[in-house]
Motif scaffolding. Structure first.
Motif, mmCIF file in Angstrom:
data_model
loop_
_atom_site.group_PDB
_atom_site.id
_atom_site.type_symbol
_atom_site.label_atom_id
_atom_site.label_comp_id
_atom_site.label_asym_id
_atom_site.label_seq_id
_atom_site.Cartn_x
_atom_site.Cartn_y
_atom_site.Cartn_z
ATOM 1 N N ILE A 186 1.240 -1.445 -0.154
ATOM 2 C CA ILE A 186 0.157 0.134 -0.069
ATOM 3 C C ILE A 186 0.660 1.319 0.167
ATOM 4 C CG2 ILE A 186 -2.099 1.282 1.316
ATOM 5 C CD1 ILE A 186 -2.900 -1.270 -0.252
ATOM 6 N N LYS A 187 0.688 2.218 -1.153
ATOM 7 C CA LYS A 187 1.409 2.692 -0.925
ATOM 8 C C LYS A 187 0.810 4.108 -0.274
ATOM 9 C CE LYS A 187 2.625 6.628 -4.627
ATOM 10 N NZ LYS A 187 1.863 7.251 -6.130
ATOM 11 N N LEU A 188 1.560 4.578 1.250
ATOM 12 C CA LEU A 188 1.480 5.639 1.778
ATOM 13 C C LEU A 188 1.918 7.255 1.344
ATOM 14 C CD1 LEU A 188 3.416 4.893 5.104
ATOM 15 C CD2 LEU A 188 0.932 4.454 4.600
ATOM 16 N N LEU A 189 1.093 7.746 1.127
ATOM 17 C CA LEU A 189 1.233 9.584 0.895
ATOM 18 C C LEU A 189 0.614 10.523 1.747
ATOM 19 C CD1 LEU A 189 -1.241 8.043 -1.722
ATOM 20 C CD2 LEU A 189 0.282 9.549 -2.734
ATOM 21 N N ALA A 190 1.306 11.331 1.783
ATOM 22 C CA ALA A 190 1.753 11.786 2.988
ATOM 23 C C ALA A 190 0.836 13.321 2.536
ATOM 24 C CB ALA A 190 3.241 12.183 3.815
ATOM 25 N N ALA A 191 -0.044 14.385 3.282
ATOM 26 C CA ALA A 191 -0.383 15.704 2.984
ATOM 27 C C ALA A 191 0.415 16.422 3.539
ATOM 28 C CB ALA A 191 -1.815 15.739 2.773
ATOM 29 N N MET A 192 0.707 17.581 2.824
ATOM 30 C CA MET A 192 1.803 18.310 3.210
ATOM 31 C C MET A 192 1.027 19.903 2.367
ATOM 32 S SD MET A 192 4.530 16.769 4.180
ATOM 33 C CE MET A 192 5.406 18.343 4.355
ATOM 34 N N LYS A 193 1.975 21.339 2.876
ATOM 35 C CA LYS A 193 1.171 22.376 2.269
ATOM 36 C C LYS A 193 2.048 22.900 1.699
ATOM 37 C CE LYS A 193 2.655 25.958 6.085
ATOM 38 N NZ LYS A 193 2.569 26.386 6.618
ATOM 39 N N ASP A 194 3.521 22.184 1.228
ATOM 40 C CA ASP A 194 4.071 22.891 -0.142
ATOM 41 C C ASP A 194 4.936 21.640 -0.077
ATOM 42 O OD1 ASP A 194 5.849 23.186 2.500
ATOM 43 O OD2 ASP A 194 5.247 25.602 2.059
ATOM 44 N N ASP A 195 6.074 22.132 -1.021
ATOM 45 C CA ASP A 195 7.678 21.023 -1.021
ATOM 46 C C ASP A 195 7.265 19.696 -1.389
ATOM 47 O OD1 ASP A 195 9.003 23.386 -0.831
ATOM 48 O OD2 ASP A 195 9.259 23.299 1.303
ATOM 49 N N ALA A 196 5.906 18.931 -2.038
ATOM 50 C CA ALA A 196 5.535 18.039 -2.765
ATOM 51 C C ALA A 196 5.070 18.186 -3.956
ATOM 52 C CB ALA A 196 4.147 17.585 -1.496
ATOM 53 N N VAL A 197 4.461 17.200 -4.043
ATOM 54 C CA VAL A 197 3.960 16.953 -6.382
ATOM 55 C C VAL A 197 2.525 16.868 -5.759
ATOM 56 C CG1 VAL A 197 3.390 15.310 -7.116
ATOM 57 C CG2 VAL A 197 5.726 14.756 -5.856
ATOM 58 N N ALA A 217 0.267 21.190 13.667
ATOM 59 C CA ALA A 217 1.610 20.496 13.893
ATOM 60 C C ALA A 217 1.635 20.262 12.148
ATOM 61 C CB ALA A 217 2.033 19.463 14.634
ATOM 62 N N GLY A 218 0.417 19.161 11.961
ATOM 63 C CA GLY A 218 0.716 18.600 10.800
ATOM 64 C C GLY A 218 1.556 17.178 10.883
ATOM 65 N N LEU A 219 2.336 16.134 9.856
ATOM 66 C CA LEU A 219 2.810 15.797 10.622
ATOM 67 C C LEU A 219 4.284 15.501 10.729
ATOM 68 C CD1 LEU A 219 1.826 13.457 6.923
ATOM 69 C CD2 LEU A 219 0.582 12.962 9.407
ATOM 70 N N ASN A 220 4.601 14.524 11.785
ATOM 71 C CA ASN A 220 5.820 14.341 12.688
ATOM 72 C C ASN A 220 6.750 14.091 11.327
ATOM 73 O OD1 ASN A 220 5.372 12.172 13.053
ATOM 74 N ND2 ASN A 220 4.486 12.579 14.668
ATOM 75 N N GLU A 221 8.162 14.041 12.343
ATOM 76 C CA GLU A 221 9.493 13.668 10.901
ATOM 77 C C GLU A 221 8.419 12.045 10.743
ATOM 78 O OE1 GLU A 221 11.297 14.501 8.971
ATOM 79 O OE2 GLU A 221 10.334 16.276 9.148
ATOM 80 N N ASP A 222 8.726 11.177 12.140
ATOM 81 C CA ASP A 222 8.587 9.833 11.948
ATOM 82 C C ASP A 222 7.521 9.456 11.170
ATOM 83 O OD1 ASP A 222 10.047 10.026 14.016
ATOM 84 O OD2 ASP A 222 8.608 10.039 15.963
ATOM 85 N N TRP A 223 6.247 9.990 11.039
ATOM 86 C CA TRP A 223 5.461 10.143 9.829
ATOM 87 C C TRP A 223 5.824 10.191 8.708
ATOM 88 C CZ3 TRP A 223 1.461 6.756 10.153
ATOM 89 C CH2 TRP A 223 0.783 5.672 11.478
ATOM 90 N N LEU A 224 5.998 11.360 8.139
ATOM 91 C CA LEU A 224 7.042 11.666 6.726
ATOM 92 C C LEU A 224 8.315 10.756 6.586
ATOM 93 C CD1 LEU A 224 7.321 15.106 7.484
ATOM 94 C CD2 LEU A 224 5.567 14.458 6.284
#
Length: 263
Positions: A186-197, A217-224
Motif C-alpha cells: 500500500i502506497k503511503l501518501l503524506a498530505a503537505m501544504k508545500d514542497d510536494a507533488v 502541527a501537521g505530520l511529524n518527521e516519523d510519519w513523513l
C-alpha cells in the motif's frame, strides 16, 4: 422487550452511570459500550446492523417503532435525562451499543484497490467525523486513527460522520496494522501544504493510504519518513493552508476521480 414502565429518578442508577461513562468515553466504567444520542443516530446505528444493548427514553418520549423488542428500555425522568445528555437540546432518546470491531485486513478485502485514510493526531472531533463521512462518500475502504487522535466514538465525531462511522471500517493504526499495509504494497501518501507533488500528478489508482496530520502541527518527521510520496493540493488563493477535513476530503475525491476515469 424489557420495559418495566417505572421511571428512573435517581442519577446514581447503575444503568445511568453506565450511560454517563459511555458519553464521557470511559470504556472501563461503561463495560466497553459506546453511547449514541438522538433519534437519527439511534436509527442509523440500527440500520447499520449495530447491536443495541439499552435504550434510554425521557419519560415524555414514546418508544420508536424501529427499536427491536429484544432491547432493554429504561424510562428516565426528564430532568435526569437532560443532566446526562450531551446535546444542549436533547431529543429524549439515547442508547448504549457494542462498538463494531474492524481490522486493517478488512480494509484490504474486496475486488478493487484499497483506499485508506489515516488520521494522525487529529484533535477536532468534527474534523475526524467529517473525514469518515467523506471517506465513505468517495469509496474509501476504511479509516485508521493513530494513538492521540480523538476517538471516532466521540459524540461530535459520530454526529459529524452522519452515520458513516457505523458503516465504514474504522480501526487503530497500530504498528502491526502499518506493517500489514507495507507488506501488502500500500502506497503511503503524506498530505503537505508545500514542497510536494501536486495531487493531480500522483497515481492514486493503486492501493493507497492518505496521511492527514494534526490540525496545527501537521505530520511529524516519523510519519513523513514512512511516506512513499508527499502530495499537496495546489491553492492559487491567498490561503496559508486548508482545514484538515477539507484537505482530506479533496484528496479522497481526487482518488475517486482517478479511479473512476480508469474504468
Amino acid at each position: 422487550m424489557s420495559f418495566s414502565g417505572q421511571v428512573v429518578t435517581s442519577r446514581t442508577n447503575p444503568r445511568l452511570k453506565q450511560l454517563r461513562a459511555a458519553f464521557q468515553g470511559q470504556a472501563r466504567l461503561s463495560s466497553g459500550l459506546i453511547a449514541v444520542e438522538g433519534e437519527h443516530m439511534v436509527e442509523e446505528a440500527l440500520k447499520s446492523g449495530q447491536a443495541l444493548k439499552t435504550v434510554f427514553l425521557s419519560e415524555r418520549m414514546e418508544l420508536p417503532a424501529y427499536v427491536p423488542a429484544s432491547v432493554e428500555v429504561v424510562s428516565v425522568a426528564s430532568d435526569v435525562f437532560a443532566s446526562i445528555a450531551e446535546t444542549r437540546t436533547p431529543q429524549g432518546i439515547a442508547a448504549l451499543l457494542v462498538p463494531p470491531a474492524h481490522s486493517v485486513e478488512k480494509m484490504l478485502e474486496g475486488p478493487g484497490e484499497a483506499l485508506i485514510l489515516i488520521a494522525v493526531g487529529l484533535q477536532d472531533p468534527g474534523n475526524l467525523g467529517t473525514l469518515i463521512r467523506s471517506a465513505e462518500a468517495f469509496g474509501a475502504t476504511g479509516v485508521l486513527t493513530t494513538p492521540g487522535t480523538v476517538s471516532p466514538w466521540n459524540q461530535k465525531a459520530m454526529r459529524a460522520s452522519a452515520g458513516s462511522v457505523f458503516r465504514l471500517p474504522v480501526a487503530v493504526a497500530t504498528p502491526d496494522a502499518m506493517e500489514t499495509l507495507e507488506q501488502q504494497g500500500i502506497k503511503l501518501l503524506a498530505a503537505m501544504k508545500d514542497d510536494a507533488v501536486a495531487i493531480g500528478e500522483a497515481d492514486l489508482t493503486v492501493g493507497s493510504a492518505i496521511l492527514i496530520g494534526n490540525e496545527g502541527a501537521g505530520l511529524n518527521e516519523d510519519w513523513l519518513r514512512l511516506a512513499d510520496q508527499r502530495v499537496t493540493i495546489p491553492c492559487p488563493g491567498w490561503v496559508e493552508s486548508l482545514n484538515a477535513a477539507v484537505a482530506g476530503s479533496i484528496l479522497l475525491y481526487e482518488a475517486s476521480r482517478q479511479r473512476g476515469a480508469r474504468t
